[in-house]
Design a protein around this motif. Structure first.
Motif, PDB file in Angstrom:
ATOM      1  N   LEU A  97       0.996  -1.127   0.000  1.00 47.40           N
ATOM      2  CA  LEU A  97       0.132   0.035   0.102  1.00 47.40           C
ATOM      3  C   LEU A  97       0.798   1.273  -0.005  1.00 47.40           C
ATOM      4  CD1 LEU A  97      -1.586   2.397   1.905  1.00 47.40           C
ATOM      5  CD2 LEU A  97      -2.870   1.232   0.089  1.00 47.40           C
ATOM      6  N   ALA A  98       0.732   2.084  -0.810  1.00 45.00           N
ATOM      7  CA  ALA A  98       1.661   3.245  -1.194  1.00 45.00           C
ATOM      8  C   ALA A  98       0.572   4.565  -0.891  1.00 45.00           C
ATOM      9  CB  ALA A  98       2.387   3.350  -2.594  1.00 45.00           C
ATOM     10  N   LEU A  99       1.296   5.322   0.090  1.00 45.67           N
ATOM     11  CA  LEU A  99       0.500   6.618   0.425  1.00 45.67           C
ATOM     12  C   LEU A  99       1.274   7.821  -0.457  1.00 45.67           C
ATOM     13  CD1 LEU A  99      -1.414   8.679   1.710  1.00 45.67           C
ATOM     14  CD2 LEU A  99       0.368   8.774   3.811  1.00 45.67           C
ATOM     15  N   ALA A 100       0.501   8.391  -1.433  1.00 48.17           N
ATOM     16  CA  ALA A 100       0.916   9.442  -1.875  1.00 48.17           C
ATOM     17  C   ALA A 100       0.349  10.710  -1.652  1.00 48.17           C
ATOM     18  CB  ALA A 100       0.782   9.288  -3.650  1.00 48.17           C
ATOM     19  N   SER A 101       1.030  11.406  -0.951  1.00 43.62           N
ATOM     20  CA  SER A 101       0.343  12.617  -0.090  1.00 43.62           C
ATOM     21  C   SER A 101       0.334  13.631  -1.490  1.00 43.62           C
ATOM     22  CB  SER A 101       1.146  13.244   1.089  1.00 43.62           C
ATOM     23  OG  SER A 101       2.379  13.488   0.756  1.00 43.62           O
ATOM     24  N   HIS A 102      -0.588  14.710  -1.299  1.00 45.14           N
ATOM     25  CA  HIS A 102      -0.858  15.546  -2.210  1.00 45.14           C
ATOM     26  C   HIS A 102      -1.023  17.090  -1.721  1.00 45.14           C
ATOM     27  CE1 HIS A 102      -2.058  16.229  -6.394  1.00 45.14           C
ATOM     28  NE2 HIS A 102      -2.999  15.806  -6.379  1.00 45.14           N
ATOM     29  N   ILE A 103      -0.784  17.885  -2.816  1.00 49.23           N
ATOM     30  CA  ILE A 103      -1.105  19.452  -2.539  1.00 49.23           C
ATOM     31  C   ILE A 103      -2.275  19.595  -1.946  1.00 49.23           C
ATOM     32  CG2 ILE A 103       0.748  19.870  -4.342  1.00 49.23           C
ATOM     33  CD1 ILE A 103      -1.704  20.783  -5.982  1.00 49.23           C
ATOM     34  N   PRO A 104      -2.462  20.903  -1.433  1.00 48.35           N
ATOM     35  CA  PRO A 104      -3.666  21.108  -0.749  1.00 48.35           C
ATOM     36  C   PRO A 104      -4.891  20.945  -1.614  1.00 48.35           C
ATOM     37  CG  PRO A 104      -2.252  22.981  -0.251  1.00 48.35           C
ATOM     38  CD  PRO A 104      -1.572  21.767  -1.214  1.00 48.35           C
ATOM     39  N   SER A 105      -5.973  20.473  -1.442  1.00 53.81           N
ATOM     40  CA  SER A 105      -7.053  19.890  -2.037  1.00 53.81           C
ATOM     41  C   SER A 105      -7.543  21.323  -2.856  1.00 53.81           C
ATOM     42  CB  SER A 105      -7.994  19.304  -1.293  1.00 53.81           C
ATOM     43  OG  SER A 105      -8.600  20.074  -0.229  1.00 53.81           O
ATOM     44  N   SER A 106      -7.710  22.468  -2.270  1.00 55.40           N
ATOM     45  CA  SER A 106      -8.191  23.642  -3.203  1.00 55.40           C
ATOM     46  C   SER A 106      -7.316  23.911  -4.507  1.00 55.40           C
ATOM     47  CB  SER A 106      -8.314  24.661  -2.182  1.00 55.40           C
ATOM     48  OG  SER A 106      -7.231  25.144  -1.630  1.00 55.40           O
ATOM     49  N   GLU A 107      -6.096  23.537  -4.400  1.00 56.10           N
ATOM     50  CA  GLU A 107      -5.084  23.900  -5.454  1.00 56.10           C
ATOM     51  C   GLU A 107      -4.944  22.914  -6.626  1.00 56.10           C
ATOM     52  OE1 GLU A 107      -4.037  26.980  -5.522  1.00 56.10           O
ATOM     53  OE2 GLU A 107      -5.113  27.308  -3.554  1.00 56.10           O
ATOM     54  N   ILE A 108      -5.554  21.672  -6.567  1.00 58.03           N
ATOM     55  CA  ILE A 108      -5.669  20.642  -7.188  1.00 58.03           C
ATOM     56  C   ILE A 108      -6.259  21.051  -8.660  1.00 58.03           C
ATOM     57  CG2 ILE A 108      -6.206  18.276  -8.057  1.00 58.03           C
ATOM     58  CD1 ILE A 108      -6.133  17.538  -5.043  1.00 58.03           C
ATOM     59  N   GLY A 109      -5.280  21.080  -9.739  1.00 58.51           N
ATOM     60  CA  GLY A 109      -5.912  21.262 -10.969  1.00 58.51           C
ATOM     61  C   GLY A 109      -5.196  22.819 -11.618  1.00 58.51           C
TER      62      GLY A 109
END
Length: 580
Positions: A97-109
């Motif tokens: 199981l790999a956890l890929a953390s991400h940028i703030p959700s409001s900034e996606i895209g």
């Protein structure tokens, strides 16, 4: 009692799934998860120096234990570094199981700093890859990811924005049951009936075994004995099937030896057991073939099958053994055993000529001594390249040893990271990284991980200052070697500078003592062995078309070296052949 956040709930679910460690490199988007691990005594954060190492380590741990493991990378570049190790784990059928953390959700895209789209990027090397976009979604997505990884034996990726990880978890999280182990798969009666008929009709049957025979050694031996079948194996099947095997005829493929090639081509019926052997040029096209595999997508993708059987090897053989008719004629088996012994006798002579006096040291000699001195339950992690050759030919399986490498993905630099994951499963078990100088230097920074966590991994470094497998490929293609030489430091001095035990070996008489001293050292150790870059010799005539990587369209190419203790086993088996 303080309310849980999503990160804490995420970690709790991992713990319930049996995950004991999360390998990774910290980063701001991962901070909520890492902090949740800090406060949870049931799971450890394993700090490595490169996320690729984290993925390789998790994959190795999963292969050793058979259980779900986990790794993590921070947003953007952090989780991108996981991809090579995840490809390897996925192709090795390791539940990760790999956890890929991400940028703030409001900034996606919106082209934010370090923005990537992990849920898309990891699709090719996973069974499941999804983005969590709300706290309420997390438990079910993580549960689904775990069940994909365990149920389909491979990688799942969960992408989690750092801001969502820090939000309050739902008031009443649903604690659903988690799948943490795979069931056995029995073939249908129709397929069993057809396979029994094929075996009874055939005069000469050969078994060719892969990693899917893990746990089925007893059944394979009983079955081979009943139908008088030679037993060959692929590289990934070696550790499971070669030991205590009176029907052994060696290994097929470029790294192969013995009579496996002849046994698979001169039979009436070839049965492929739990192998996704990728080199179809080594498989016959003029004999009947049946394949047994627990992964139905593997059936028939390497060769044209006369029968495809979907099932576990062990369960399939349990169905077959009481039903097939015993064969009384063992002429084919005895012929192949004699060919196997003769083939090994031929190459052992090349290995024994002045090998204990040769400088630079023959790598074959190093592998042979290593095999003799290593523990009976040692774990060997093997770098891609010539270390594959030495492990295939010299490391003797016995049912307790493990040999792990990037045998399907073929990545460089895998041995040291895999040793980290293997050693964490049991600090008392001997773990030996058979590293090439090219692979070792690619991820050399994680030698510091051994020191930081005081992992007693023993790195045996085959240092020939070259990328010798690539040189071999160039020579086979008629090209001069170019760009393959390495200017190396004294790696033993580097190890000592890192705070580990290090010794350099330049003469054969120093080798055994150096390995014994390193093995007796309680912490991490590195043995830098200067080996002969010209260890391989190419036959004067090559009449086969070549393809890239390890594949060779005929088995007539010989890697001139020895075969270690395998020749003793072949001689022993040959003595058991009845005389007229």
């Amino acid at each position: 009692m303080a309310k849980q956040n999503v990160a804490e709930q995420f970690v709790d679910i991992l713990v319930r799934a049996g995950v004991e460690r999360l390998y990774g490199v910290v980063g701001d988007s991962l901070n909520p998860v890492v902090d949740a691990i800090r406060r949870n005594s049931a799971i450890d954060w394993i700090h490595v120096r490169h996320e690729e190492t984290a993925a390789f380590a998790a994959g190795a741990e999963a292969q050793i234990t058979g259980k779900l493991t986990a790794c993590a990378g921070s947003c953007g570049p952090g989780n991108l570094h996981l991809i090579n190790g995840l490809y390897d784990a996925h192709r090795s059928m390791a539940p990760v199981l790999a956890l890929a953390s991400h940028i703030p959700s409001s900034e996606i895209g919106l082209g934010y700093f370090q923005e990537t789209h992990p849920d898309r990027l990891f699709q090719e090397c996973s069974h499941y890859s999804e983005l969590i976009s709300s706290p309420k979604q997390m438990p079910r997505v993580l549960q689904t990811a775990i069940q994909h990884a365990v149920g389909q034996s491979g990688v799942s990726v969960v992408t989690l924005p750092g801001d969502i990880a820090d939000e309050p978890a739902p008031d009443k999280p649903v604690e659903t049951a988690l799948v943490t182990s795979r069931p056995s798969v029995r073939p249908g009666d129709t397929e069993i009936d057809k396979l029994v008929a094929m075996i009874d009709e055939a005069e000469k049957v050969t078994l060719f075994c892969g990693s899917g025979t893990a746990g089925a050694h007893t059944e394979v031996m009983e079955f081979a004995g009943k139908i008088k079948s030679p037993v060959g194996h692929a590289l990934r099947g070696k550790e499971w099937i070669q030991y205590d095997n009176p029907y052994d005829v060696g290994m097929s493929g470029l790294l192969g030896y013995g009579a496996a090639y002849e046994a698979t081509h001169e039979c009436d019926l070839l049965i492929l057991l739990g192998t996704d052997f990728p080199y179809n040029a080594f498989l016959p096209d003029d004999v009947r073939i049946a394949q047994v595999d627990v992964r139905p997508e593997h059936l028939g993708r390497r060769s044209k099958l006369d029968l495809a059987v979907w099932g576990d090897v062990k369960e399939t053989l349990r169905c077959l053994i009481p039903r097939v008719k015993p064969k009384g004629n063992r002429r084919f088996l005895d012929k192949m055993l004699k060919k196997h012994a003769d083939a090994l006798e031929g190459v052992v002579k090349a290995y024994t000529r002045k090998v204990e006096k040769h400088v630079p040291i023959h790598p074959e000699y190093v592998a042979s001594v290593l095999d003799e001195l290593a523990d009976e339950d040692a774990v060997f992690t093997v770098d891609t390249g010539m270390c594959n050759v030495w492990a295939a030919r010299y490391i003797s399986p016995n049912g307790s040893r493990r040999v792990i490498g990037s045998f399907s993905h073929g990545s460089m630099a895998n041995a040291l990271p895999m040793a980290i994951g293997a050693q964490f499963t049991d600090r008392r078990r001997q773990v030996v990284s058979m590293s090439g100088d090219g692979g070792f230097t690619m991820l050399m920074g994680d030698f510091l991980t051994l020191v930081q966590h005081d992992l007693p991994v023993k790195v045996v470094l085959f240092n020939n200052s070259s990328l010798s497998m690539v040189e071999l490929e160039m020579l086979v293609a008629g090209l001069p070697s170019y760009g393959t030489s390495n200017k190396n430091p004294d790696f033993a001095a580097v190890a000592r500078a890192c705070g580990a035990y290090g010794v350099r070996v330049e003469k054969p008489k120093q080798l055994a003592g150096a390995l014994k001293d390193a093995f007796s050292h309680k912490g991490p150790a590195l043995v830098d062995i200067v080996t002969d870059p010209n260890a391989l010799s190419i036959p004067p005539k090559i009449s086969a078309e070549m393809v890239t990587g390890f594949a060779l369209s005929a088995s007539k190419m010989v890697l001139d070296g020895g075969v270690g203790r395998m020749v003793q086993m072949a001689r022993s088996n040959l003595r058991n052949v009845p005389r007229p």
